[in-house]
Scaffold this active site. Structure first.
Site, PDB file in Angstrom:
ATOM      1  N   ARG A 235      59.417  39.774  64.733  1.00  0.00           N
ATOM      2  CA  ARG A 235      58.903  40.382  62.869  1.00  0.00           C
ATOM      3  C   ARG A 235      60.524  39.894  62.584  1.00  0.00           C
ATOM      4  O   ARG A 235      60.736  41.037  61.296  1.00  0.00           O
ATOM      5  CB  ARG A 235      58.853  41.528  62.499  1.00  0.00           C
TER       6      ARG A 235
ATOM      7  N   LEU B 214      60.823  37.920  59.906  1.00  0.00           N
ATOM      8  CA  LEU B 214      61.307  37.951  59.019  1.00  0.00           C
ATOM      9  C   LEU B 214      60.669  39.184  58.015  1.00  0.00           C
ATOM     10  O   LEU B 214      61.748  39.220  56.774  1.00  0.00           O
ATOM     11  CB  LEU B 214      59.962  36.763  58.104  1.00  0.00           C
TER      12      LEU B 214
ATOM     13  N   SER C  58      46.806  63.732  55.112  1.00  0.00           N
ATOM     14  CA  SER C  58      48.309  63.848  56.025  1.00  0.00           C
ATOM     15  C   SER C  58      48.915  64.012  54.764  1.00  0.00           C
ATOM     16  O   SER C  58      48.863  64.085  53.365  1.00  0.00           O
ATOM     17  CB  SER C  58      48.142  62.159  56.231  1.00  0.00           C
TER      18      SER C  58
ATOM     19  N   GLU D  30      47.855  65.598  59.905  1.00  0.00           N
ATOM     20  CA  GLU D  30      48.113  65.056  60.449  1.00  0.00           C
ATOM     21  C   GLU D  30      49.564  64.739  61.305  1.00  0.00           C
ATOM     22  O   GLU D  30      49.659  63.130  61.281  1.00  0.00           O
ATOM     23  CB  GLU D  30      47.532  63.449  59.984  1.00  0.00           C
TER      24      GLU D  30
ATOM     25  N   TRP E 172      39.594  47.453  61.824  1.00  0.00           N
ATOM     26  CA  TRP E 172      41.127  47.539  61.670  1.00  0.00           C
ATOM     27  C   TRP E 172      41.711  46.976  63.029  1.00  0.00           C
ATOM     28  O   TRP E 172      43.106  47.632  63.521  1.00  0.00           O
ATOM     29  CB  TRP E 172      42.085  48.619  61.464  1.00  0.00           C
TER      30      TRP E 172
ATOM     31  N   GLU F  63      35.368  46.552  53.953  1.00  0.00           N
ATOM     32  CA  GLU F  63      36.463  45.241  53.924  1.00  0.00           C
ATOM     33  C   GLU F  63      35.041  44.822  55.445  1.00  0.00           C
ATOM     34  O   GLU F  63      35.847  43.338  54.744  1.00  0.00           O
ATOM     35  CB  GLU F  63      37.754  45.751  55.064  1.00  0.00           C
TER      36      GLU F  63
ATOM     37  N   GLU G  93      39.021  57.156  46.177  1.00  0.00           N
ATOM     38  CA  GLU G  93      39.839  56.665  45.420  1.00  0.00           C
ATOM     39  C   GLU G  93      39.542  55.766  43.327  1.00  0.00           C
ATOM     40  O   GLU G  93      38.634  55.469  43.891  1.00  0.00           O
ATOM     41  CB  GLU G  93      40.521  55.965  46.236  1.00  0.00           C
TER      42      GLU G  93
ATOM     43  N   HIS H  43      50.085  56.050  45.567  1.00  0.00           N
ATOM     44  CA  HIS H  43      51.199  55.734  45.778  1.00  0.00           C
ATOM     45  C   HIS H  43      52.289  55.683  44.933  1.00  0.00           C
ATOM     46  O   HIS H  43      53.252  54.711  45.131  1.00  0.00           O
ATOM     47  CB  HIS H  43      50.222  53.984  45.588  1.00  0.00           C
TER      48      HIS H  43
ATOM     49  N   CYS I 296      44.416  59.680  47.959  1.00  0.00           N
ATOM     50  CA  CYS I 296      44.287  59.614  49.382  1.00  0.00           C
ATOM     51  C   CYS I 296      44.842  60.563  49.958  1.00  0.00           C
ATOM     52  O   CYS I 296      45.494  61.235  49.483  1.00  0.00           O
ATOM     53  CB  CYS I 296      44.598  57.532  49.905  1.00  0.00           C
TER      54      CYS I 296
HETATM   55  N1  GLN Z   1      42.783  60.859  56.433  1.00  0.00           N
HETATM   56  C1  GLN Z   1      43.753  59.944  56.154  1.00  0.00           C
HETATM   57  C2  GLN Z   1      45.124  60.592  55.498  1.00  0.00           C
HETATM   58  O1  GLN Z   1      45.331  61.087  54.751  1.00  0.00           O
HETATM   59  C3  GLN Z   1      43.084  58.710  55.780  1.00  0.00           C
HETATM   60  C4  GLN Z   1      44.216  57.082  55.214  1.00  0.00           C
HETATM   61  C5  GLN Z   1      42.863  56.481  54.272  1.00  0.00           C
HETATM   62  O2  GLN Z   1      42.603  56.656  53.466  1.00  0.00           O
HETATM   63  N2  GLN Z   1      43.885  55.434  54.627  1.00  0.00           N
HETATM   64  O3  GLN Z   1      45.859  60.020  55.870  1.00  0.00           O
HETATM   65 ZN    ZN Z   2      42.655  57.104  51.703  1.00  0.00          ZN
END
Ligand code: GLN
Ligand code: ZN
Length: 771
Positions: free
Chosen positions: A15, A17, A449, A500, A577, A621, A681, A710, A742
């Site tokens: 990694r 770069l 989280s 978490e 993933w 996805e 979301e 975000h 999220c």
């Molecule tokens: N439960 C996860 C968190 O809160 C969900 C993360 C996600 O949706 N990518 O981090």
């Molecule tokens: Zn999420």
């Protein structure tokens, strides 16, 4: 017979770069230092491919951020809002480039980044080109010519890689109404043709043009665009000594086979991993000259190639059109594979038995070269040995006791429809949950989280290095969890989470506790810009080694009378993933993971957890690229989720969470998942998604994210009340939950606290209004 490669990973095997970019962005290193690292990576990659014996080695596959963004620069497609950066004497071309990718908030400027979205069905994200009505293009071929020359100085002849004009336009978005982006084809093409002329002038032998859309469903308009573009390209190229290799990947050409085979290019590349059956049809459509490049080594997964299968395919092509017209290649760019298996030296993490089944980018190119050698029948003393070893490894994988767990297979055989359905329909579950949970209207919660502070990360690092003991590590995490619980009580949230803190990553954390998963040290794959992911490898039948989250949930619940949500990652997301085994259908692996999660759900319930959230952010996805395959995927994906969720009593409330995808077109499938509550979301398209849920009459409860996690920006109560009012206008009140978009792990505590206080106040205001 020749060999070719379509693209090599550009992040560097360690990694390099990523590190160089992040140092540059944070002002810790100079542009020169960054450019030096870039050049070193290119040179390393070219020399490596040359030493392996690849004939057509790509150039311009390198990028400092993303190859589509590179094309936007190449054709001067720079949105208006970046003009301020171009005009600033103190800023250079790289500042502009990174501003387009990441936004620019400095020197009194505040310019947003361009949108980023997933590259077909991969986990790579590209920067979406923006188009305006009647816009023109300019040619800026400096990078592509420079990189070609750079290789030439090493006496390596390369094949510059371009994204085709039709795919480039289709990958973008119209930023104003009243036109279609394909209207710009003629204008783009004039610059495109100039570029091809420039390349031809350098005596470039092969030019690779990627047109992945040829392997997707195409409307008439797009088909016409292909005809037009390539008749123009052929006119220009035919008077030069250069040749075009037209590449397609990720799907079969199917009904577009004739189209692709008659565009007048010298070569055509097809993906025989995603669509092995297309070979015969394509061979039937080739005219007497076209070269066929067989994408026979999987560029999207990490399993060693089975030479006997590949040789059968290659043999079919050679018999029909002759070895001179057959090229051997990975199925797609190796951008989607990790760099080098030789760097995996930790035999505890990745045992020799599993490691021998794998192949990363470097090894894949060796496979390509070996396959060409084996077919050409060139007498080379190493080849028989390589063949024997390859076949022995395939056999060892087929009957390895590491892979096959008869109990898991038996259990999967015995599942029935009943296991994929809650005992009673939602309305009666809702009644029971109302009694057992006793929540207010507009209940508040978070997604799981809480901030993973540098402290939390440093404890984990210390624990991994053995600098603190497991019990010290656990005590630290317990304290952090307790703080989070107290803190949520104080803020006044209704449904709590444990935070978490013990998790590094939402897939890895579970994979590490499941049989059938392996992990690498350096198996990084670029996700976007400098961001990389290290997907786990699902090599065998999946089952739990034991309860995975129960202790943490039990502990958190013991601290408070309020309900604490159990928090799990769903089977589809774990599958999506990871690098997934290729010796059984994906649904089968997904169901196995579903059963393991089901066991965890049932154990959580037994431990007194009343609400359990099963996250499925990646469900969308996995959607196949061709329309006709979508229904089958959605059917098994929904079933895998139901399998994981349906082992509990009616009174136990199942939540799911989804984010950062277009959900409008799969609402009925989301409803089929029958989660009691979905948190989703919404901030990017607030009304659009909610309206869709409303119109669809989504039957269960729903928590539309009321603020964007975000951004460090703290949203106000008033903003969130407004959003909830909107929600109320399209959904029945007793269906609505209040929560962020999220998880909050990337945020700091201070802003999180402020934002959640505002959010709880917003919910309270709604309760008053609706009384
Ligand atoms: N439960 C996860 C968190 O809160 C969900 C993360 C996600 O949706 N990518 O981090
Ligand atoms: Zn999420």
């Amino acid at each position: 017979m020749k060999t070719q490669n379509l693209g090599y990973p550009r992040i560097g095997s360690q990694r390099e770069l990523k590190k160089a970019e992040e140092a540059y962005w944070s002002g810790k290193s100079s542009l020169d230092e960054l450019l030096k690292v870039g050049k070193q990576i290119r040179i390393h990659n070219w020399k490596l491919q040359q030493s392996i014996g690849i004939d057509l080695i790509p150039s311009n596959d390198f990028s400092y951020y993303d190859q589509i963004l590179d094309h936007s620069i190449l054709f001067g497609n720079i949105p208006e809002r970046y003009k301020a950066i171009e005009a600033n004497q103190n800023l250079n071309a790289y500042d502009l480039y990174f501003a387009m990718a990441r936004g620019y908030q400095k020197n009194g400027l505040d310019i947003t980044a361009m949108e980023m979205t997933k590259w077909f069905d991969t986990n790579y994200h590209y920067i979406v080109p923006e188009f305006k009505k009647g816009q023109t293009f300019t040619l800026n071929s400096e990078k592509i010519l420079r990189e070609y020359q750079e290789a030439k100085e090493l006496e390596i002849e390369t094949k510059p890689v371009l994204v085709g004009p039709v795919s480039y336009l289709l990958l973008g978005k119209e930023k104003e109404s009243g036109f279609h982006r394909l209207d710009l084809l003629e204008s783009l093409l004039s610059k495109y043709l100039d570029l091809l002329k420039e390349l031809a002038k350098q005596n470039v032998e092969w030019i690779q043009i990627d047109e992945p859309f040829l392997a997707l469903d195409l409307d008439t308009r797009s088909k016409e665009a292909f005809h037009y573009a390539y008749s123009e390209i052929s006119k220009v190229i035919s008077s030069t000594s250069s040749k075009i290799m037209l590449t397609t990947y990720f799907e079969g050409l199917k009904e577009n086979t004739r189209l692709a085979a008659t565009l007048g290019t010298a070569g055509l590349h097809i993906d025989l991993i995603r669509s092995p059956e297309q070979l015969i049809e394509v061979l039937d459509h080739l005219d007497s000259k076209l070269i066929l490049s067989l994408g026979i080594v999987d560029g999207r997964n990490i399993w060693k190639n089975d030479y006997s299968n590949s040789l059968i395919q290659i043999g079919k092509a050679v018999n029909k059109i002759g070895a001179d017209r057959v090229f051997i290649s990975p199925s797609c760019s190796l951008l989607h594979s990790p760099c080098d298996l030789d760097l995996e030296t930790d035999s505890v993490k990745l045992t020799p038995e599993i490691k021998q089944w794998l192949s990363f980018s470097k090894q894949k190119l060796e496979e390509v070269a070996t396959l060409a050698g084996l077919t050409s029948g060139i007498s080379n003393e190493n080849l028989p040995e390589k063949w024997n070893r390859n076949q022995a490894i395939q056999r060892s994988r087929q009957d390895s006791s590491l892979i096959h767990d008869l109990k898991v297979k038996e259990r999967l055989r015995n599942i029935s429809q009943k296991d994929m359905r809650r005992s009673n329909p939602f309305p009666s579950r809702k009644e029971k949950q109302k009694q057992s949970l006793n929540l207010p209207s507009f209940p508040t919660t978070t997604i799981g989280s809480f901030p993973q502070t540098s402290d939390v990360r440093s404890w984990r690092a210390k624990f991994k290095k053995g600098e603190i003991t497991e019990s010290e590590y656990t005590s630290l995490l317990k304290l952090e969890t307790e703080k989070a619980v107290r803190w949520q009580e104080e803020v006044g949230l209704d449904v709590l989470v444990h935070g978490e803190f013990e998790r590094n990553d939402m897939v890895e954390y579970f994979g590490e506790q499941l049989n059938g998963f392996a992990f690498t040290q350096n198996g990084w794959v670029q996700s976007y810009g400098s961001r990389c992911v290290k997907p786990p490898i699902v090599y065998g039948d999946v089952s739990r080694t034991g309860p995975m989250t129960v202790e943490w949930s039990r502990y958190a619940q013991s601290l408070t009378p309020l309900p604490v949500k159990g928090m799990l990652t769903g089977p589809v997301t774990i599958l999506q993933w990871s690098f997934v085994r290729d010796d059984q259908p994906r649904w089968e692996t997904c169901f196995q993971i579903g059963l393991a999660i089901r066991d965890e759900v049932v154990d959580l319930e037994k431990a007194g957890i009343r609400i359990i959230q099963i996250d499925e952010p990646a469900i969308r996805e996995g959607l196949p690229l061709r329309k006709k395959d979508e229904a089958a995927y959605l059917d098994w994906a929904v079933k895998a989720f139901l399998l994981s969720a349906s082992g509990v009593q009616d009174g136990t409330q199942i939540h799911t969470h989804m984010c950062y995808s277009e959900f409008n077109d799969i609402l009925s499938n989301i409803a089929d998942m029958d989660a009691d509550v979905i948190t989703i979301e919404c901030s990017r398209s607030q009304m659009e998604l909610l309206e869709a849920f409303g119109q669809f009459k989504y039957p269960n409860e729903i928590g539309p994210g009321v603020y964007d996690i975000h951004s460090p920006r703290v949203p106000s109560k008033i903003e969130m009340v407004k959003l909830l009012e909107k929600a109320k206008s399209v959904l029945p009140e007793d269906q609505i939950w209040v929560n962020p978009d999220c998880g909050l792990k990337t945020r700091g505590w201070e802003e999180t606290k402020k934002a959640l206080i505002e959010m709880v106040d917003a919910a309270k205001e709604l309760r008053v209004v609706s009384k």
